[in-house]
Design a protein around this motif. Structure first.
Motif, short mmCIF file in Angstrom:
data_model
loop_
_atom_site.label_atom_id
_atom_site.label_comp_id
_atom_site.label_asym_id
_atom_site.label_seq_id
_atom_site.Cartn_x
_atom_site.Cartn_y
_atom_site.Cartn_z
N HIS A 108 0.80 -1.23 0.13
CA HIS A 108 -0.04 -0.14 0.00
C HIS A 108 0.88 1.27 0.01
O HIS A 108 0.64 2.30 -0.79
N GLU A 109 1.92 1.10 0.78
CA GLU A 109 2.78 2.26 0.90
C GLU A 109 3.36 2.82 -0.43
O GLU A 109 3.43 3.75 -0.83
N GLU A 110 3.86 1.65 -1.23
CA GLU A 110 4.47 1.77 -2.26
C GLU A 110 3.69 2.23 -3.57
O GLU A 110 3.99 3.20 -4.47
N LEU A 111 2.46 1.80 -3.37
CA LEU A 111 1.42 1.99 -4.38
C LEU A 111 1.06 3.66 -4.46
O LEU A 111 0.87 4.35 -5.32
N THR A 112 0.68 3.94 -3.11
CA THR A 112 0.25 5.27 -3.12
C THR A 112 1.33 6.45 -3.21
O THR A 112 0.90 7.46 -3.23
N ALA A 113 2.44 5.89 -3.15
CA ALA A 113 3.47 6.98 -3.53
C ALA A 113 3.64 7.15 -5.07
O ALA A 113 4.34 7.93 -5.39
N LEU A 114 2.98 6.38 -5.71
CA LEU A 114 2.96 6.59 -7.35
C LEU A 114 1.99 7.72 -7.65
O LEU A 114 0.86 7.91 -6.68
N PRO A 115 2.44 8.49 -8.46
CA PRO A 115 1.36 9.51 -8.86
C PRO A 115 -0.02 9.41 -9.39
O PRO A 115 -0.15 8.34 -10.22
N GLY A 116 -0.88 9.80 -8.90
CA GLY A 116 -2.21 9.55 -9.50
C GLY A 116 -2.90 8.18 -8.64
O GLY A 116 -4.01 7.77 -9.08
N VAL A 117 -2.11 7.81 -7.62
CA VAL A 117 -2.44 6.42 -7.02
C VAL A 117 -2.84 7.09 -5.67
O VAL A 117 -1.79 7.08 -4.81
N GLY A 118 -3.98 6.82 -5.08
CA GLY A 118 -4.44 7.20 -3.81
C GLY A 118 -4.93 5.87 -3.02
O GLY A 118 -4.71 4.97 -3.63
N ARG A 119 -5.50 6.16 -1.90
CA ARG A 119 -6.11 5.02 -1.09
C ARG A 119 -6.93 4.06 -1.83
O ARG A 119 -6.70 2.78 -1.65
N LYS A 120 -7.68 4.64 -2.71
CA LYS A 120 -8.81 3.57 -3.29
C LYS A 120 -8.16 2.77 -4.39
O LYS A 120 -8.65 1.56 -4.65
N THR A 121 -7.42 3.48 -5.17
CA THR A 121 -6.90 2.71 -6.43
C THR A 121 -5.78 1.83 -5.67
O THR A 121 -5.67 0.66 -6.13
N ALA A 122 -5.07 2.34 -4.69
CA ALA A 122 -3.97 1.15 -4.19
C ALA A 122 -4.79 -0.04 -3.57
O ALA A 122 -4.32 -1.15 -3.96
N ASN A 123 -6.02 0.10 -2.99
CA ASN A 123 -6.78 -1.00 -2.45
C ASN A 123 -7.37 -1.79 -3.75
O ASN A 123 -7.41 -3.09 -3.47
N VAL A 124 -7.70 -1.13 -4.67
CA VAL A 124 -8.44 -2.23 -5.94
C VAL A 124 -7.16 -2.92 -6.33
O VAL A 124 -7.40 -4.00 -6.72
N VAL A 125 -5.94 -2.31 -6.51
CA VAL A 125 -4.80 -3.02 -7.33
C VAL A 125 -4.49 -4.01 -6.58
O VAL A 125 -4.40 -5.39 -6.91
N MET A 126 -4.18 -3.95 -5.13
CA MET A 126 -3.89 -5.05 -4.17
C MET A 126 -4.77 -6.13 -4.19
O MET A 126 -4.51 -7.19 -4.24
N SER A 127 -6.05 -5.95 -3.89
CA SER A 127 -7.35 -6.93 -4.07
C SER A 127 -7.42 -7.67 -5.26
O SER A 127 -7.45 -8.81 -5.11
N ASN A 128 -7.44 -6.83 -6.31
CA ASN A 128 -7.71 -7.45 -7.55
C ASN A 128 -6.61 -8.08 -8.31
O ASN A 128 -6.67 -9.08 -9.19
N ALA A 129 -5.36 -7.51 -8.19
CA ALA A 129 -4.12 -8.18 -8.89
C ALA A 129 -3.31 -8.93 -7.89
O ALA A 129 -2.74 -9.85 -8.52
N PHE A 130 -3.32 -8.56 -6.64
CA PHE A 130 -2.34 -9.51 -5.76
C PHE A 130 -3.19 -10.25 -4.75
O PHE A 130 -2.55 -10.89 -3.97
N ASP A 131 -4.51 -10.22 -5.05
CA ASP A 131 -5.33 -11.02 -3.91
C ASP A 131 -5.13 -10.83 -2.60
O ASP A 131 -5.16 -11.54 -1.77
N VAL A 132 -4.59 -9.63 -2.19
CA VAL A 132 -4.77 -9.01 -0.72
C VAL A 132 -6.15 -8.50 -0.41
O VAL A 132 -6.60 -7.63 -1.13
#
Length: 222
Positions: A108-132
């Motif tokens: 989550h920390e590394e994802l939200t450090a990316l531009p345009g990626v906030g809390r919501k986007t990071a959670n969607v990526v983690m859950s849908n792409a990495f099964d977290v």
DNA sequence: AACTCGGGGCA
DNA sequence: TGCCCAGAGTT
């Protein structure tokens, strides 16, 4: 609303949308990240129309950096906020290459450090792409949670997320996220929610208030 | 906490 | 036409 009641409500919503799953065009974590970033303030359908051709042209972080910013802007012009998003995508690709060896990071920390990626986007990526397991709180999830009384009207997005996670078993976080989005999008809509045919109305504070108000309005107009 | 970005969808 | 939206960043 207590955990048992919420469980009952979520089960009913699950029956309403047995196939609830947000479907963005993606074949890997990188494409999902781009798709979710693009989806801010616009619908999945619009994003999918654009990414259908976009992902044929751009297949790697390097591809996005190989064109002028204006060209990328033009390629996503049909999506809202496209100038911000185009610039963010190129910055994001630069960081993914320089900091993460070309792969989208998983935390989550590394994802939200990316531009345009906030809390919501990071959670969607983690859950849908990495099964977290994660509950991404977008406007639908926030609105529905507050109407039902799971969260208070002035709770922050983070507070809504915490309350949902506290009341829902961890292994059901992701599917609950998808179900609440479908419920919010197709039934408990921002405007004209379908309270009159809502199977969880008896548990919904705002819904009951709305029905009461509409009845009063009808009797006055008679 | 309020403001901005912005084309698309919908009434 | 006008209003809102499967957000994030800045002030």
């Amino acid at each position: 609303m207590n955990a048992a009641t919420l469980r009952q409500v979520l089960n009913t919503i699950a029956e309403m949308f047995p196939d609830a799953r947000c479907e963005l065009n993606h074949r890997n974590p990188f494409e999902l990240t781009i798709a979710v970033l693009l989806s801010a303030q616009c619908t999945d359908e619009t994003v999918n129309k654009v990414t259908a051709t976009l992902f044929e042209k751009y297949r790697s972080p390097h591809d996005y950096l190989s064109v002028p910013l204006e060209e990328l802007e033009n390629d996503i012009r049909r999506i809202g906020l496209f100038r911000n998003k185009a610039a963010n995508i190129q910055k994001l690709c630069r960081m993914v290459i320089d900091l993460h060896g070309g792969d989208v990071p998983r935390t989550h920390e590394e994802l939200t450090a990316l531009p345009g990626v906030g809390r919501k986007t990071a959670n969607v990526v983690m859950s849908n792409a990495f099964d977290v397991p994660a509950i991404a709180v977008d406007t639908h999830v926030e609105r529905v949670s507050k109407r039902l009384g799971v969260a208070k009207p002035d709770d922050s997005v983070l507070e809504v997320e915490k309350k949902l996670m506290r009341r829902v078993p961890r292994e059901e976080w992701t599917i609950t996220h998808h179900r609440l989005i479908f419920f919010g999008r197709y039934h408990c809509k921002a405007q004209n929610p379908k309270c009159e045919v809502c199977p969880v109305l008896e548990h919904c504070k705002e819904g009951k208030a709305r029905m009461k108000a509409s009845l009063k309005k009808r009797s006055v107009s008679k």
